[in-house]
Scaffold this motif. Structure first.
Motif, PDB file in Angstrom:
ATOM      1  N   ARG A  43       0.835  -1.205   0.000  1.00  0.00           N
ATOM      2  CA  ARG A  43       0.000   0.000   0.000  1.00  0.00           C
ATOM      3  C   ARG A  43       0.870   1.255   0.000  1.00  0.00           C
ATOM      4  O   ARG A  43       2.045   1.221   0.367  1.00  0.00           O
ATOM      5  CB  ARG A  43      -0.908   0.007   1.233  1.00  0.00           C
ATOM      6  CG  ARG A  43      -1.926  -1.118   1.222  1.00  0.00           C
ATOM      7  CD  ARG A  43      -2.960  -0.947   2.291  1.00  0.00           C
ATOM      8  NE  ARG A  43      -2.382  -0.668   3.607  1.00  0.00           N
ATOM      9  CZ  ARG A  43      -2.872  -1.133   4.741  1.00  0.00           C
ATOM     10  NH1 ARG A  43      -3.941  -1.881   4.757  1.00  0.00           N
ATOM     11  NH2 ARG A  43      -2.292  -0.829   5.883  1.00  0.00           N
ATOM     12  N   ASP A  44       0.254   2.366  -0.386  1.00  0.00           N
ATOM     13  CA  ASP A  44       0.972   3.644  -0.390  1.00  0.00           C
ATOM     14  C   ASP A  44       1.340   4.096   1.021  1.00  0.00           C
ATOM     15  O   ASP A  44       2.333   4.788   1.214  1.00  0.00           O
ATOM     16  CB  ASP A  44       0.131   4.723  -1.078  1.00  0.00           C
ATOM     17  CG  ASP A  44       0.023   4.498  -2.577  1.00  0.00           C
ATOM     18  OD1 ASP A  44       0.909   3.828  -3.140  1.00  0.00           O
ATOM     19  OD2 ASP A  44      -0.953   4.986  -3.174  1.00  0.00           O
ATOM     20  N   ASP A  45       0.516   3.736   2.011  1.00  0.00           N
ATOM     21  CA  ASP A  45       0.777   4.135   3.399  1.00  0.00           C
ATOM     22  C   ASP A  45       1.361   2.960   4.203  1.00  0.00           C
ATOM     23  O   ASP A  45       0.942   2.691   5.314  1.00  0.00           O
ATOM     24  CB  ASP A  45      -0.501   4.647   4.053  1.00  0.00           C
ATOM     25  CG  ASP A  45      -1.596   3.594   4.109  1.00  0.00           C
ATOM     26  OD1 ASP A  45      -1.535   2.624   3.328  1.00  0.00           O
ATOM     27  OD2 ASP A  45      -2.510   3.737   4.943  1.00  0.00           O
ATOM     28  N   ALA A  46       2.352   2.301   3.626  1.00  0.00           N
ATOM     29  CA  ALA A  46       2.959   1.131   4.268  1.00  0.00           C
ATOM     30  C   ALA A  46       3.565   1.519   5.614  1.00  0.00           C
ATOM     31  O   ALA A  46       4.148   2.598   5.756  1.00  0.00           O
ATOM     32  CB  ALA A  46       4.033   0.544   3.366  1.00  0.00           C
ATOM     33  N   PRO A  47       3.425   0.654   6.629  1.00  0.00           N
ATOM     34  CA  PRO A  47       3.957   0.976   7.950  1.00  0.00           C
ATOM     35  C   PRO A  47       5.481   0.802   8.017  1.00  0.00           C
ATOM     36  O   PRO A  47       6.083   0.151   7.160  1.00  0.00           O
ATOM     37  CB  PRO A  47       3.276  -0.059   8.855  1.00  0.00           C
ATOM     38  CG  PRO A  47       3.063  -1.232   7.961  1.00  0.00           C
ATOM     39  CD  PRO A  47       2.746  -0.641   6.612  1.00  0.00           C
TER      40      PRO A  47
END
Length: 138
Positions: A43-47
């Protein structure tokens, strides 16, 4: 001599494909990701992932989940291949594209992530005669 390329040609549909053993000297470790973690990381907001240690295991942590790292050895080696770079002509112009592969590394183990609570994952139960005799020392 280590580090030198050794070339073998194999026929594939009448065409020769150059295969050379050209280790690059990088020590590769392959990490086997659970499907749920792979989806999150794409995802674009990877942790942010954190790698820590505990008395019993190495741990990979996300904001809400912890995984224990466990090495898995295999008798079937995994060979990492890289395409042969395009050849240059004497004048510095691009020549015909070379058809071939470099075998850059051989990997005999992978690192598995086991979902957990921050402690070491329990060892798998040994099964069969081989594991009874040899599996405990691995």
């Amino acid at each position: 001599m280590p580090g030198e390329a050794q070339t073998v040609s194999a026929a594939a549909g009448g065409l020769g494909i150059s295969l050379s053993y050209a280790p690059d000297g990088v020590g590769y470790k392959l990490l086997e990701l659970p499907a749920e973690l792979a989806e999150v990381l794409e995802r674009d907001d990877a942790p942010v992932l954190t790698l820590t240690s505990s008395p019993a295991a190495a741990l990979l942590k996300t904001a809400d989940k912890t995984y224990s790292l466990r090495q898995k050895n295999t008798s079937n080696a995994l060979i990492l291949l890289a395409p042969v770079p395009q050849q240059q002509t004497a004048e510095g112009e691009d020549g015909p594209a070379a058809v071939g592969l470099h075998a850059i590394a051989t990997v005999h183990e992978t690192i598995e992530l086991v979902p957990g609570t921050g402690e070491a994952a329990p060892a798998p139960v040994a099964r069969g005669k081989w594991h009874e005799k040899f599996g405990r020392t691995r």
